[in-house]
Write an enzyme that holds these catalytic residues in place. Structure first.
Site, short mmCIF file in Angstrom:
data_model
loop_
_atom_site.label_atom_id
_atom_site.label_comp_id
_atom_site.label_asym_id
_atom_site.label_seq_id
_atom_site.Cartn_x
_atom_site.Cartn_y
_atom_site.Cartn_z
N TYR A 55 -5.20 11.02 -11.62
CA TYR A 55 -6.05 9.83 -11.66
C TYR A 55 -7.39 10.18 -12.31
O TYR A 55 -8.19 10.95 -11.77
CB TYR A 55 -6.27 9.25 -10.25
CG TYR A 55 -4.99 8.87 -9.52
CD1 TYR A 55 -3.79 8.68 -10.21
CD2 TYR A 55 -4.97 8.70 -8.14
CE1 TYR A 55 -2.62 8.34 -9.54
CE2 TYR A 55 -3.81 8.36 -7.46
CZ TYR A 55 -2.64 8.19 -8.18
OH TYR A 55 -1.47 7.86 -7.51
N HIS A 120 3.93 14.84 -7.67
CA HIS A 120 3.71 13.43 -8.06
C HIS A 120 5.01 12.73 -8.49
O HIS A 120 5.24 11.58 -8.16
CB HIS A 120 2.66 13.37 -9.18
CG HIS A 120 1.91 12.08 -9.22
ND1 HIS A 120 0.61 11.99 -9.63
CD2 HIS A 120 2.27 10.81 -8.91
CE1 HIS A 120 0.22 10.73 -9.56
NE2 HIS A 120 1.20 9.99 -9.14
N1 LIG Z 1 2.75 8.17 -6.37
C1 LIG Z 1 2.66 7.33 -7.37
O1 LIG Z 1 3.35 7.47 -8.40
C2 LIG Z 1 1.72 6.16 -7.26
C3 LIG Z 1 1.82 5.09 -8.18
C4 LIG Z 1 0.96 4.02 -8.02
C5 LIG Z 1 0.02 4.02 -7.01
N2 LIG Z 1 -0.10 5.08 -6.15
C6 LIG Z 1 -1.13 5.12 -5.08
O2 LIG Z 1 -1.05 3.92 -4.32
C7 LIG Z 1 -2.31 3.24 -4.32
C8 LIG Z 1 -2.12 1.75 -4.21
O3 LIG Z 1 -1.33 1.23 -5.25
P1 LIG Z 1 -1.95 0.44 -6.50
O4 LIG Z 1 -3.37 0.78 -6.70
O5 LIG Z 1 -0.99 0.67 -7.63
O6 LIG Z 1 -1.76 -1.09 -6.14
P2 LIG Z 1 -2.07 -2.07 -4.89
O7 LIG Z 1 -2.78 -1.37 -3.83
O8 LIG Z 1 -0.78 -2.74 -4.61
O9 LIG Z 1 -2.97 -3.16 -5.59
C9 LIG Z 1 -4.23 -2.89 -6.08
C10 LIG Z 1 -4.75 -4.19 -6.69
O10 LIG Z 1 -4.83 -5.20 -5.69
C11 LIG Z 1 -6.15 -5.72 -5.60
N3 LIG Z 1 -6.42 -5.94 -4.17
C12 LIG Z 1 -6.56 -5.00 -3.20
N4 LIG Z 1 -6.75 -5.58 -2.00
C13 LIG Z 1 -6.73 -6.92 -2.22
C14 LIG Z 1 -6.86 -8.05 -1.38
N5 LIG Z 1 -7.06 -7.92 -0.06
N6 LIG Z 1 -6.80 -9.28 -1.94
C15 LIG Z 1 -6.59 -9.42 -3.27
N7 LIG Z 1 -6.45 -8.40 -4.13
C16 LIG Z 1 -6.51 -7.15 -3.59
C17 LIG Z 1 -7.03 -4.68 -6.23
O11 LIG Z 1 -8.12 -5.29 -6.87
P3 LIG Z 1 -9.64 -5.17 -6.33
O12 LIG Z 1 -10.07 -3.78 -6.59
O13 LIG Z 1 -10.31 -6.21 -7.14
O14 LIG Z 1 -9.62 -5.51 -4.88
C18 LIG Z 1 -6.13 -4.05 -7.28
O15 LIG Z 1 -6.14 -4.83 -8.46
C19 LIG Z 1 -2.92 3.72 -5.65
O16 LIG Z 1 -4.29 3.45 -5.77
C20 LIG Z 1 -2.55 5.18 -5.62
O17 LIG Z 1 -3.41 5.91 -4.76
C21 LIG Z 1 0.77 6.14 -6.25
#
Ligand SMILES: NC(=O)c1ccc[n+]([C@@H]2O[C@H](COP(=O)([O-])OP(=O)(O)OC[C@H]3O[C@@H](n4cnc5c(N)ncnc54)[C@H](OP(=O)(O)O)[C@@H]3O)[C@@H](O)[C@H]2O)c1
Length: 297
Positions: A55, A120
């Site tokens: 990241y 990862h």
């Molecule tokens: N291992 C892997 O391959 C992998 C892949 C993807 C992700 N991850 C991990 O998982 C974490 C979470 O997944 P993600 O970041 O992909 O997606 P997510 O948590 O499903 O969604 C994040 C998005 O949702 C919005 N959001 C968050 N809370 C909200 C709420 N209460 N109401 C409305 N919108 C909201 C955020 O925008 P705002 O900032 O505007 O709130 C952002 O655009 C990542 O950050 C990472 O640490 C791991």
């Protein structure tokens, strides 16, 4: 209210909810907001922070490190109260690079050790070599325990069969598999969950609904009805569904204080769906009846 923990097979406990950091540390103009968002999460009561060397090419770990140091120096938490998860790139997950990668992650985070270190995703380095390195990192106290990410059924079977030269099943020391899991992507429910290894659900909000295949989630009648019933948002209903799963840890990401508070209300069980409503959601967004490959982003 606090976030509950679940027990891992090494006997330790892991918070059932945390925060993600993907896309942080990529742009210096966003840094202050990102540090504040992680700091605010800790202030709210979040203890698990998920990050990765990928990241922002270390940028997210640096941002998380700043928030952690601020929270520690302001007396909000001690290091041992936190649960820090980071991930190694697959191409660094061999004897040649992993020790450096891990050390660099620890330094960027400023935490002394990682609570959990994940591969990862699967790459070309033999799994046995990665597992043996992970075990060495545990012995050296650089990490407390290790796991994997984006591992589907065949990868898990291979992992669990790995033994060391003393014939010990060291692959079984994997404590977590972090996979994509949200209300509209439940591939992991068919087979992966049966391994009994807790899943860490990434993208639990389907990246704010943008990766839902079946069309707009915002028009779904059941979600609209439940959001009215619980006086909350559709995202909180989506998160509460994932959070209701017993062997699942979840790590929504946000840089907005109002969203962090909304997510915390779900993770700390202030907003909790009834069994009846969970059943309705399960029927509306069913897990596949036959195994399909897990989604990955
Ligand atoms: N291992 C892997 O391959 C992998 C892949 C993807 C992700 N991850 C991990 O998982 C974490 C979470 O997944 P993600 O970041 O992909 O997606 P997510 O948590 O499903 O969604 C994040 C998005 O949702 C919005 N959001 C968050 N809370 C909200 C709420 N209460 N109401 C409305 N919108 C909201 C955020 O925008 P705002 O900032 O505007 O709130 C952002 O655009 C990542 O950050 C990472 O640490 C791991």
């Amino acid at each position: 209210m606090t976030i509950q923990s679940i027990q891992l097979k090494d006997g330790s406990f892991i918070p059932k909810g945390g925060v993600g950091t993907w896309e942080m540390g990529e742009n210096e103009f966003e840094e202050e907001l990102e540090v504040e968002s992680i700091y605010k999460s800790i202030e709210l009561g979040v203890r698990l922070i998920d990050t990765a060397e990928m990241y922002g090419e270390g940028g997210a770990e640096r941002v998380a490190g700043k928030a952690i140091q601020k929270a520690i120096s302001n007396g909000i938490v001690k290091r041992e109260d936190l649960y820090i998860v980071s991930k190694v790139y697959p191409f660094n997950a061999g004897r040649k690079n992993i020790f450096n990668s891990c050390e660099n992650s620890i330094k960027r985070l400023g935490v002394g050790y990682l609570d959990l270190y994940l591969l990862h995703w699967r790459g070309r380095i033999p799994l046995k070599e990665t597992v043996s390195c992970m075990e060495q990192l545990v012995k050296e106290k650089k990490i407390r325990r290790w796991g994997v990410s984006n591992f589907d059924v065949e990868d898990m079977e291979e992992l669990l069969s790995i033994r060391n030269k003393d014939n010990e099943k060291i692959g079984e020391n994997c404590v977590v598999n972090q996979v994509l899991y949200h209300i509209a992507s439940r591939e992991a429910d068919t087979e992966l969950i049966k391994f009994g290894i807790p899943l860490m659900a990434y993208s639990p909000l389907a990246r704010a609904g943008t990766i839902v295949r079946q069309g707009s989630i915002f028009k779904n009648k059941l979600l609209l009805k439940l959001k009215e019933k619980y006086n909350c948002t559709i995202f909180q209903i989506m998160l509460a569904f994932v959070h209701s799963k017993p062997n699942v840890i979840t790590i929504p990401k946000s840089t907005h204080i109002n969203h962090l508070c909304e997510n915390y209300d779900v993770l700390s069980d202030k907003i909790k769906l009834s069994e009846e409503d969970l059943k309705l959601l399960d029927e509306e967004f069913p897990a596949p009846t036959e195994r399909r490959p897990i989604d990955m982003i």
